[in-house]
Design a protein around this motif. Sequence first.
Motif: not given
Lengths: 342, 342, 342, 342
Positions: C313-317
């Motif tokens: 998955d591509i996530v945002r941090v």
Amino acid sequence: MKVGVLTGGGDCPGLNAVIRAVVRKGVQEYGYDFTGFRDGWRGPLEGDTVPLDIPAVRGILPRGGTVLGSSRTNPLKQRDGIRRIKDNLAALGVEALITIGGEDTLGVATRLADEYGVPCVGVPKTIDNDLSATDYTFGFDTAVGIATEAIDRLHTTAESHMRVLVVEVMGRHAGWIALHSGLAGGANVILIPEQRFDVEQVCSWVTSRFRASYAPIVVVAEGAMPRDGDMVLKDESLDSYGHVRLSGVGEWLAKQIEKRTGNEARTTVLGHVQRGGTPSAFDRWLATRFGLHAVDCVHDGDFGKMVALRGTDIVRVPIAEATARLKTVDPALYEEVGVFFG
Amino acid sequence: MKVGVLTGGGDCPGLNAVIRAVVRKGVQEYGYDFTGFRDGWRGPLEGDTVPLDIPAVRGILPRGGTVLGSSRTNPLKQRDGIRRIKDNLAALGVEALITIGGEDTLGVATRLADEYGVPCVGVPKTIDNDLSATDYTFGFDTAVGIATEAIDRLHTTAESHMRVLVVEVMGRHAGWIALHSGLAGGANVILIPEQRFDVEQVCSWVTSRFRASYAPIVVVAEGAMPRDGDMVLKDESLDSYGHVRLSGVGEWLAKQIEKRTGNEARTTVLGHVQRGGTPSAFDRWLATRFGLHAVDCVHDGDFGKMVALRGTDIVRVPIAEATARLKTVDPALYEEVGVFFG
Amino acid sequence: MKVGVLTGGGDCPGLNAVIRAVVRKGVQEYGYDFTGFRDGWRGPLEGDTVPLDIPAVRGILPRGGTVLGSSRTNPLKQRDGIRRIKDNLAALGVEALITIGGEDTLGVATRLADEYGVPCVGVPKTIDNDLSATDYTFGFDTAVGIATEAIDRLHTTAESHMRVLVVEVMGRHAGWIALHSGLAGGANVILIPEQRFDVEQVCSWVTSRFRASYAPIVVVAEGAMPRDGDMVLKDESLDSYGHVRLSGVGEWLAKQIEKRTGNEARTTVLGHVQRGGTPSAFDRWLATRFGLHAVDCVHDGDFGKMVALRGTDIVRVPIAEATARLKTVDPALYEEVGVFFG
Amino acid sequence: MKVGVLTGGGDCPGLNAVIRAVVRKGVQEYGYDFTGFRDGWRGPLEGDTVPLDIPAVRGILPRGGTVLGSSRTNPLKQRDGIRRIKDNLAALGVEALITIGGEDTLGVATRLADEYGVPCVGVPKTIDNDLSATDYTFGFDTAVGIATEAIDRLHTTAESHMRVLVVEVMGRHAGWIALHSGLAGGANVILIPEQRFDVEQVCSWVTSRFRASYAPIVVVAEGAMPRDGDMVLKDESLDSYGHVRLSGVGEWLAKQIEKRTGNEARTTVLGHVQRGGTPSAFDRWLATRFGLHAVDCVHDGDFGKMVALRGTDIVRVPIAEATARLKTVDPALYEEVGVFFG
């Protein structure tokens, strides 16, 4: 008939392809038995053999290196070396010898034939492509391919950063790998052992390249030397290597370029990477045909000969003549390529 | 002096390397101006040009295809085609033409020279390597390399499963790609257009290979035909293709092998993959030298010539002679390679 | 809406894939206009822009480097740097900024957001894979692939000759490239910056490998250090480099091995070759998805975030958290891999 | 302790890396003896074994295929299959079994454990990447890399000629290879088994691509189906294949595109090329770690488990759960990638 096979000198992609072709044709068409000798001339010198039949050569075509092993053992430098080899061959019942190697390896074969009448056939091998009797030697195309791919990759970095990239490739006495990979990779400077280079000229190419486009790529053969040879020896960083290393001239040149042009410079030394791994299709083709024709020489009783490539034909030439002269880059060819410098 | 450049026929790795070499040397050494024509003969026929100077050829050396575009437009099949080309060249002030292409493209150049005195220089291009006047054409080595790599990979599967693997490669009239990649890849059967094959013989090689080792790999040129040519047409699955497809003979042969030997068989059709992508180092070297020598021909006023490779030299041959005869695989060479069949 | 894009720091295969994805999705789905900034932060600092629309990103997916250019310009080290950037963005009408880069580049983005409220989205870039918030960064897989291929080739030589082969790979602070390529290439020793190495231990692995099989391959990260750090500085050959060079530890180690074990040793320094050329399929996939998700962040108004990979998955941090800690090789993982040493 | 190892199902790059890791760690750290079973479940079913010690696994890391051989033999379909395996294992003194394979192979392991208490550990293997319990399976990255390189090459031809190029890749039930290689290769249409495609939509993408740029590349998974499934069966050319072939949907689609858009179309069927040859560095890393962790499971007595990748960690999951559900492409991911279509 029992035929011996050995591989001498530095390793080179395509050696296994030669061995396979010799054995396949020798067994299938001529009914020969083969004896493999281990580690070049060390094998017959010490009677060290390996079985060599069709199962032994299965699957080796695409593999680099040599299943027979190799060494630089030179029987000419050992007491009674040549005679001991003759005796061992006789004891093993080996009636003919196929020797795959460079100048040194083939030189021993010549002596063996001249002094003791041992029937020898030669297969030329030099990754540097510097043997005069043949258009190309196997292994060379693979080395050029590897060096070219590396240069291709360096263009990306040269494009994004303002760094001179120096690539040092193989070639102690002849600049063939540098010339072919440098041209194929679109290098902006190519330096070869055949022609001493002028550091100032190199720096001026570097500078003009920066003006015209992005950062330059400089390909230098390990044997290339600056015009004023003392410069290298006077440079402390080189001196401190103790004994001369592959990385010598590339590192030295990068520092000179930095000092004289003010541009950052980085060196890549490809080293042994160039002579390893699977042979290119061209080298497999050439090595296989060399092997097929070498065993034909044995069958024809045509000894003292070396197989060689002329155009698209495999021909036979006297071993002694073949190894007499180093094939260096013709100044006219170097000048032809020079249109891309700077 | 203004020089025109065009590329005709199927695309081929190395076209851009020729164009770059022509322009670099022509501008730098001879001070020429260049006019690029778009899409082969369509360019001069319709006066469709592209600017062609040193910035335009920067970075194109490693790129497949052709920045000029290509087409199979044949002005000989158009009313007044040749005359219209002559008129357009005159109107554009183009005084000489470098035409890079195969038999058809170069044939037009000959007519243009003969009928209207337009000075032309030819650069041979055929991925199939079937032009008789030159040892090799560029693009061929790249195609052989790609096919060989595919065959290498198939050995893994052949080793693990009991399936015959048929690989169909390019080559409508000449079997050079099949022969070189088949040999280099260690194929167990190689079928070429020059010699009609006997399906029973193929099946017997397949069977003997299974006995000796693991599953066989069969390399077949797209133009190879079984001895009894009617067989193909009678096969319904092939007939249903409507018009002949690249995948023809490979699929057909796999089915025949399944039917006759009872072994499973699978086909891989490499197709256009073989003619795309970056050229090999060998092809970049050859194409670049062709380009350098072609522009030298213009400078020397040596028109009606085609550059060609002989050994390691680039020579000049009359275009008309060069394209007269198809270079097919010599039966002796095919037999030499046959030692590896089965 | 007008969105700015810049790439900062060292080049890395996959940068162009990010840029292309950002522009394709931004234009097609969200109707954005884009402004490309040249050479990292130098672009917005000096108002140096390039047009960035769909035609500008055509064909760049497989190309290494970055069409926007890159630099290590750090506006934090310039008087009023951050403010000047803000002013230039405002003058150009750029309402949001996508910054693709490593720790330094993203650090500036954080400051820009914190101090002047400029909406920024980050895309992580480090070829060394040493960013803690993401499983992998693009470029790393390509570098590992290139290093592994080189190691594969060296096995051939190691097999034929009795020489220790030392390969120096990238990795100043983290040993990921050494660890992955060393494991994948079947290296016999892997040395990483995270754990100081004991030269005697290395020599003992070398010796045991010689006994068990053929010559060993030693992979060493450029930032690896011997346990007794002074050794390096005391060695004259290293000292003479003047300023530290990439080739440092590899050369030094080869000499130590020669001195202590009596075996010949050779060094290959891959250098910039590792970061150039076309990105691997994995890196193109990752970089493209990073680009798609980064432009989604802009669309969602989710600023101050960096895209990252977690599993598939591509996530945002948060950018600030993401760059806070260097991701080094876990001792447990290094030990896991250690089963193959010697 | 004596541990058995077998590999089942289709071959896959990385199998040898697993075997080597299992044996290296098992022998060196835990002092295990290993028994290799030949050809998947056929080995234990017939008591057909191969010696498996450290010398047997030397040099196999970079080699495709499996030194143990493989087969699709399913003991569940044989009378008393499971019991006979249990008896053979007991007779050989094999106390635990490491089974490397896909759904079918691991299913047998589950039955063996459940019914007879044979301690089994599973290692997942599917080149299609369609196993739900793990982020990735080894072999997949290699296959994607090969397909991507082929697509890269086809761009050259697409650019020079006006032909639609259809590439058929592996993937009967899941479109992972098509999706990853299509995205990485910059394909203009990607068709997967998870979502029936509309030929008219494909043709409209083809047409819009021609308008925007050069000829389109269409990547289609072998298991992709048109919305109106009957179309395929009604097409005579396909019907005549007799039994379904790999080349099915690609050929069919090319003909449909030709018929409906009037553009020429050509098909490349990569076939077995995708699953052969040396594994990528990523796959060697993953396969090696799977092997190391599988033998740890044996050592921990943690049976009935399969090793799996989660992020960058190797975890253990129950075999039965792991194989319960096929991992197909999420519609949201397919839509994400769809921004590049047309």
